[in-house]
Design an enzyme around this catalytic site. Structure first.
Site, short mmCIF file in Angstrom:
data_model
loop_
_atom_site.label_atom_id
_atom_site.label_comp_id
_atom_site.label_asym_id
_atom_site.label_seq_id
_atom_site.Cartn_x
_atom_site.Cartn_y
_atom_site.Cartn_z
N HIS A 1 0.80 -1.21 0.00
CA HIS A 1 0.00 0.00 0.00
C HIS A 1 0.84 1.26 0.00
O HIS A 1 0.66 2.14 -0.83
CB HIS A 1 -1.07 0.08 1.07
CG HIS A 1 -1.95 1.26 0.74
ND1 HIS A 1 -2.88 1.21 -0.26
CD2 HIS A 1 -1.91 2.54 1.14
CE1 HIS A 1 -3.41 2.39 -0.43
NE2 HIS A 1 -2.83 3.23 0.39
N TYR B 1 1.92 5.52 -2.13
CA TYR B 1 2.11 6.89 -1.67
C TYR B 1 3.52 7.38 -1.96
O TYR B 1 3.75 8.59 -2.13
CB TYR B 1 1.74 7.02 -0.19
CG TYR B 1 0.24 6.92 -0.07
CD1 TYR B 1 -0.56 7.99 -0.45
CD2 TYR B 1 -0.37 5.74 0.29
CE1 TYR B 1 -1.93 7.88 -0.45
CE2 TYR B 1 -1.75 5.63 0.29
CZ TYR B 1 -2.51 6.71 -0.08
OH TYR B 1 -3.87 6.60 -0.09
N HIS C 1 -8.42 0.75 -12.30
CA HIS C 1 -8.28 1.71 -11.20
C HIS C 1 -6.85 2.22 -11.07
O HIS C 1 -6.61 3.42 -11.04
CB HIS C 1 -8.73 1.07 -9.89
CG HIS C 1 -8.29 1.83 -8.68
ND1 HIS C 1 -8.88 3.02 -8.30
CD2 HIS C 1 -7.30 1.61 -7.79
CE1 HIS C 1 -8.28 3.48 -7.22
NE2 HIS C 1 -7.31 2.65 -6.89
N PHE C 2 -5.88 1.29 -11.00
CA PHE C 2 -4.55 1.84 -10.71
C PHE C 2 -3.90 2.47 -11.93
O PHE C 2 -3.01 3.30 -11.79
CB PHE C 2 -3.64 0.84 -9.97
CG PHE C 2 -3.17 -0.35 -10.73
CD1 PHE C 2 -2.28 -0.23 -11.77
CD2 PHE C 2 -3.59 -1.61 -10.36
CE1 PHE C 2 -1.83 -1.34 -12.46
CE2 PHE C 2 -3.15 -2.73 -11.04
CZ PHE C 2 -2.27 -2.58 -12.09
N HIS C 3 -4.34 2.10 -13.12
CA HIS C 3 -3.82 2.84 -14.27
C HIS C 3 -4.35 4.27 -14.26
O HIS C 3 -3.62 5.20 -14.56
CB HIS C 3 -4.17 2.15 -15.58
CG HIS C 3 -3.24 1.01 -15.88
ND1 HIS C 3 -3.39 -0.24 -15.37
CD2 HIS C 3 -2.10 0.96 -16.62
CE1 HIS C 3 -2.41 -1.01 -15.77
NE2 HIS C 3 -1.60 -0.31 -16.53
N ARG D 1 -8.72 -10.24 -14.04
CA ARG D 1 -7.48 -9.58 -14.46
C ARG D 1 -6.38 -10.62 -14.64
O ARG D 1 -6.55 -11.78 -14.29
CB ARG D 1 -7.05 -8.53 -13.44
CG ARG D 1 -6.46 -9.12 -12.17
CD ARG D 1 -6.10 -8.05 -11.17
NE ARG D 1 -4.76 -7.52 -11.42
CZ ARG D 1 -3.95 -7.07 -10.44
NH1 ARG D 1 -4.34 -7.10 -9.19
NH2 ARG D 1 -2.77 -6.59 -10.72
N ARG D 2 -5.27 -10.17 -15.14
CA ARG D 2 -4.08 -11.01 -15.31
C ARG D 2 -4.37 -12.25 -16.14
O ARG D 2 -3.89 -13.34 -15.86
CB ARG D 2 -3.51 -11.42 -13.96
CG ARG D 2 -2.90 -10.26 -13.23
CD ARG D 2 -2.24 -10.65 -11.95
NE ARG D 2 -1.23 -9.65 -11.59
CZ ARG D 2 -0.52 -9.70 -10.48
NH1 ARG D 2 -0.66 -10.68 -9.64
NH2 ARG D 2 0.36 -8.77 -10.22
C1 HEM Z 1 2.82 5.09 -16.50
C2 HEM Z 1 1.91 4.35 -16.83
C3 HEM Z 1 1.72 2.93 -16.37
C4 HEM Z 1 1.99 2.32 -15.20
C5 HEM Z 1 2.61 2.96 -14.00
C6 HEM Z 1 1.60 0.95 -15.32
C7 HEM Z 1 1.72 -0.02 -14.35
C8 HEM Z 1 1.24 -1.30 -14.44
C9 HEM Z 1 1.33 -2.29 -13.43
C10 HEM Z 1 2.00 -2.12 -12.08
C11 HEM Z 1 0.69 -3.41 -13.89
C12 HEM Z 1 0.46 -4.66 -13.10
C13 HEM Z 1 1.12 -5.81 -13.63
C14 HEM Z 1 0.54 -7.03 -13.00
O1 HEM Z 1 -0.69 -7.12 -12.78
O2 HEM Z 1 1.34 -7.92 -12.73
C15 HEM Z 1 0.21 -3.12 -15.18
C16 HEM Z 1 -0.52 -4.01 -15.96
C17 HEM Z 1 -0.94 -3.74 -17.25
N1 HEM Z 1 -0.71 -2.56 -17.93
FE1 HEM Z 1 0.18 -0.91 -17.25
N2 HEM Z 1 1.09 0.76 -16.55
C18 HEM Z 1 1.15 1.96 -17.20
C19 HEM Z 1 0.75 2.24 -18.46
C20 HEM Z 1 0.12 1.34 -19.26
C21 HEM Z 1 -0.33 1.65 -20.56
C22 HEM Z 1 -0.18 2.99 -21.20
C23 HEM Z 1 -0.92 0.54 -21.03
C24 HEM Z 1 -1.57 0.34 -22.35
C25 HEM Z 1 -1.20 0.93 -23.40
C26 HEM Z 1 -0.84 -0.48 -20.03
C27 HEM Z 1 -1.33 -1.74 -20.15
C28 HEM Z 1 -1.30 -2.69 -19.16
C29 HEM Z 1 -1.92 -3.97 -19.26
C30 HEM Z 1 -2.67 -4.52 -20.45
C31 HEM Z 1 -1.70 -4.63 -18.06
C32 HEM Z 1 -2.12 -6.03 -17.71
C33 HEM Z 1 -3.42 -6.13 -17.04
C34 HEM Z 1 -3.77 -7.57 -16.75
O3 HEM Z 1 -3.54 -8.47 -17.58
O4 HEM Z 1 -4.27 -7.79 -15.66
N3 HEM Z 1 -0.19 0.03 -18.96
N4 HEM Z 1 0.55 -1.82 -15.51
CU LIG Z 2 -3.48 -0.41 -0.97
#
Ligand code: HEM
Ligand SMILES: [Cu+2]
Lengths: 271, 540
Positions: free
Chosen positions: B215, B219, B366-368, B429-430
């Site tokens: 968590h 922050y 949400h976190f995106h 997800r995932r």
């Molecule tokens: C600065 C921007 C971003 C951050 C900080 C970020 C961060 C993350 C993180 C921490 C995860 C989790 C990985 C996991 O579940 O193991 C994730 C998953 C993912 N992200 Fe990002 N991301 C960013 C931008 C983007 C962008 C721009 C896209 C698409 C163009 C994207 C597409 C995805 C997808 C498709 C997943 C997988 C979701 C799933 O299969 O559950 N992300 N991202």
């Molecule tokens: Cu949290």
């Protein structure tokens, strides 16, 4: 301005900071450990201490609740990825002698002409687990169970090592290789089914899961139906039962036919 | 006074380079699991990509931005050369080495454990060692921030610590302590198993340790953004900080309550007692407080700017704001995304509502929105603001900067709104693959396609961002003057010791960790029979 002036109740920030934090903690603790446990009408606590322990997650049996009787035996086998990982030549030799009595169904080279599973080159941990389960009664079969009940731990380990050591030979039921059905490569995410290959090789192998290539179609179908109906229940944490229950009869058909049509030498080599 | 510009630029460039790579992977993930991509029939590749994307976006990128910004704050807010420059470079190279060490096993398919690396799934040991090196590198930065503040205090006894530095050090302490959870998990539990010294692992305990980190790490990601809200935005748009004390109290509150609430990530876990879940849930509600304070203070500060520019009326002043200023635009976008993301967060934090969106696409949506959107758009703004001071050259292309920010905002909305929606409908997800031919999810095909299109808009915006910064390295030279932070309406001349130091609040943070985590951890660590066999990635 020193820390002595800071960490004292004469400092109003210290008083407020510590006071509010402690107050919130105490109030939430009373709510979480005493009020809320008693607010659940379906749980009975003997006294306050009982409720607190329960809310704190202390492993204990709640008063007045008896554990449900287990109607059927479950598997008690514990496997790690190192189970039987380095067999000696002697162990394999002893296993070869013992395996003579298995040959009538599983074939002299570990490849069955009947619809029994092919054991040649199967992962040692898999054979080890199934034999233990047959012996304990977690898995039953009119033919296999009597063979297994008299085996010692040593004999089970030796047999497993022997069969794992045998080369993987082609099966006796030649069919053209079928293309992968969806259920095998993708599973069915919406029904909680992982791809078969994520445990049974081809994508990844998870300890205790057999490779399936070239196994008898009838055998695999029967096992999937047995898992689905709950007749077979030696899978740890219901891993296969949960999957088989969610599969359609058609998917069972496709998966069994696909695996039966594959040559076993596509299975990735053991490390 | 920015002396060690090379150090700061190196951190920023590494951050944005890995960001660019991870962004491309993200867009690919979006595409390949949407109805418009033809699936390549190998989930294994998807999970490699997902592990790399999550690890870089979660650990490497924000940490480097926080470090770069932290060094810049230390030099320019304290007006003092950075003490320990060699150590700072050592930290930087540790992060480079750690990232390379972690990425190789991921690329080889030996560490497809996703960035949360939940046991009993265990990947190659070098992945974990790489993560440890990244964390150790960042701890050097924590120590340096503390040392630099101390040096400054010696030279300026009793003077109020500049707000930017006060907040920066608060963020660094928060990170130092929150990283301890995952560090304990890695060193005591996972690495021995990954190295083959043990074959079983207490997965429940590992999840509790990880929640300790999971968590408050958000922050830590958020700190640079909040620091920018308070100390850059008002200056950039010609206003003043409404209240210096309110700002300090917000950062203090983050320090105290951001950390002992992580068990809201284990609501679904049977190994944690319901009483502790309740306490964590209640403290989670408190963490909304500093954000509400911040929104209030920043809106007030922005209004001050507008009225100074001649804005009138109840809402008429909004039109008087400098909307062509990228900083103004970034702040507005950030607030809108923070609002939506925050509303979603209220759902995640409540025990019952969480059950309906747990582990669905809602969570990633949400976190995106909040991290990739509200937080990262301010990282862009920070870079734009600092760049001329770091390079000694002007960033001239204001229009391109505005377009870039607009695209990021639009892209993020287009990506994440449908992402939330399919999550509510129950899409997990995932998952590497969805069969949109199946009537059960055929209706979601449209939403997922929209998300994927949004993903490409984001990719375009990300590329523009990097191009703008790269062009800024070759622009004509111009002296940007000293780097300054926003002044408060009532710039403090004295500050009570509690609001000028961190000791009391760090003590409370550690105290709450003991009360909220002590028993659950001891209970699990001391009970026998809680370990399960490890499942090794790629083992046969
Ligand atoms: C600065 C921007 C971003 C951050 C900080 C970020 C961060 C993350 C993180 C921490 C995860 C989790 C990985 C996991 O579940 O193991 C994730 C998953 C993912 N992200 Fe990002 N991301 C960013 C931008 C983007 C962008 C721009 C896209 C698409 C163009 C994207 C597409 C995805 C997808 C498709 C997943 C997988 C979701 C799933 O299969 O559950 N992300 N991202
Ligand atoms: Cu949290």
């Amino acid at each position: 301005m020193s820390t002595r002036d800071l960490f004292t109740f004469r400092n109003s920030h210290f008083r407020t900071g510590v006071g509010i934090t402690a107050a919130i903690f105490v109030v939430t603790a009373i709510a979480g450990f005493i009020v809320l446990p008693f607010a659940q009408p379906w749980v009975q606590f003997a006294n306050i201490w009982d409720a607190i322990c329960s809310a704190a997650g202390v492993p204990q049996r709640a008063a007045g609740v008896t554990a449900p009787e287990q109607a059927k035996r479950l598997s008690g086998v514990v496997l790690t990825s190192n189970t039987l990982s380095r067999p000696s030549q002697e162990a394999i030799g002893r296993g070869a002698t013992l395996a003579q009595r298995c040959a009538i169904c599983h074939g002299p080279t570990g490849v069955s002409r009947a619809d029994s599973p092919n054991l040649a080159g199967q992962y040692a941990a898999v054979i080890y687990k199934e034999l233990h389960d047959f012996r304990s009664g977690a898995r039953t079969n009119a033919v296999m169970s009597p063979f297994a009940v008299n085996l010692t731990d040593q004999e089970i380990a030796d047999l497993s090592n022997y069969y794992a050591y045998l080369p993987r030979l082609p099966a006796y039921h030649p069919t053209p290789q079928l293309p992968k059905p969806n259920i095998v490569i993708y599973g069915a995410p919406m029904r909680g089914i992982a791809p078969c290959g994520s445990c049974h090789g081809s994508l990844d192998n998870k300890t205790g899961s057999p490779w399936l290539e070239g196994q008898s179609e009838a055998y695999m179908k029967a096992q999937l139906h047995a898992f689905a109906s709950g007749e077979r229940r030696n899978d740890i944490s219901q891993q296969m039962r949960n999957i088989a229950r969610a599969m359609t009869p058609q998917e069972i058909e496709q998966a069994a036919a696909y695996y039966a049509s594959q040559p076993p030498d596509v299975v990735k080599a053991v490390d | 006074m920015l002396v060690n510009r090379k150090l700061i630029l190196a951190h920023f460039w590494l951050a944005f380079a890995v960001f660019g790579i991870a962004l491309t992977l993200g867009a690919w993930q979006m595409f390949i699991r949407s109805p418009i991509g033809t699936w390549l029939s190998n989930p294994e590749l998807y999970y490699r990509s997902l592990t790399a994307h999550g690890t870089v976006m979660g650990y490497v990128f924000p940490t480097l931005v926080a470090m770069a910004f932290g060094y810049a704050i230390s030099e320019s807010a304290l007006q003092q050369r950075l003490v320990g420059v060699r150590w700072a470079w050592a930290g930087f190279w540790l992060i480079v080495a750690g990232s390379v060490m972690a990425v190789i096993p991921i690329a080889l398919g030996r560490a497809s454990v996703l960035y949360t690396f939940y046991p009993p799934l265990i990947g190659n040991v070098f992945y974990y060692l790489g993560v440890v090196l990244v964390v150790v590198g960042s701890w050097i930065w924590v120590a340096l921030m503390s040392v630099n503040l101390r040096v400054w205090r010696k030279a300026n006894p009793g003077a109020p610590v500049p707000l930017a530095m006060f907040a920066n050090v608060a963020g660094s302490y928060l990170w130092a302590w929150t990283a301890v959870g995952a560090a304990l998990e890695l060193l005591l539990q996972i690495i021995p198993v990954a190295a083959g010294l043990k074959a079983t692992i207490d997965a429940g305990l590992a999840r509790v340790f990880f929640s300790w980190t999971l968590h408050a790490i958000v922050y830590f990601w958020l700190m640079p953004t909040y620091i920018a809200y308070y100390t850059i935005v008002p200056r950039a748009i010609g206003g003043r900080v409404y209240s210096d004390s309110m700002a300090r109290i917000s950062f203090i509150l983050f320090l105290v309550v951001a950390m002992p609430i992580g068990m809201h990530h284990t609501f679904g876990d049977p190994q944690v007692g319901a009483g502790f879940k309740f306490i964590h849930s209640a403290f989670t509600a408190l963490v909304a407080l500093p954000t509400l304070l911040t929104v209030f203070t920043i809106c007030a500060s922005v209004e001050i700017a507008a009225r100074l520019r001649g804005g009138r009326g109840m809402f008429g002043w909004i039109g008087a704001l400098p909307w062509d200023n990228p900083m103004m635009l970034a702040l507005a976008f950030s607030f809108v995304m923070l609002g939506f993301g925050g509303a979603g967060g209220l759902i995640n934090m409540s025990y019952q509502l969480d059950a309906s969106i747990h582990n669905t696409q809602w969570i990633t949506g949400h976190f995106h929105l909040i991290f990739g959107g509200a937080i990262v758009i301010m990282y862009f703004a920070i870079a734009y603001d600092l760049w001329p001071h770091l390079t000694g050259r002007e960033l001239i292309d204001l229009r391109l900067m505005r377009t870039q920010l607009w695209l990021w905002f639009i892209g993020m909305i287009v990506t994440t709104f449908p992402w939330h929606w399919v999550g509510i409908l129950g899409m997990p997800r995932r998952m590497a693959y969805f069969d949109f031919g199946d009537p059960a999810i055929a209706p979601q095909a449209l939403s997922v396609t929209l998300s994927a299109i949004g993903g490409f808009i984001l990719l375009a915006s990300g590329i523009m961002f990097i191009v703008i910064l790269a062009r800024g390295m070759r622009a004509p030279q111009a002296d940007a003057g000293p780097y300054r932070f926003a002044l408060a309406v009532h710039q403090p001349t004295t500050v009570p010791v509690a609001l000028n130091t961190h000791a009391l609040w760090v003590a409370l943070m550690i105290g709450l960790t003991l009360t909220n985590y002590g028993y659950p951890i001891l209970n699990l660590a001391l009970s026998s029979g809680t370990s399960v066999p490890a499942v090794y990635v790629g083992a046969q």
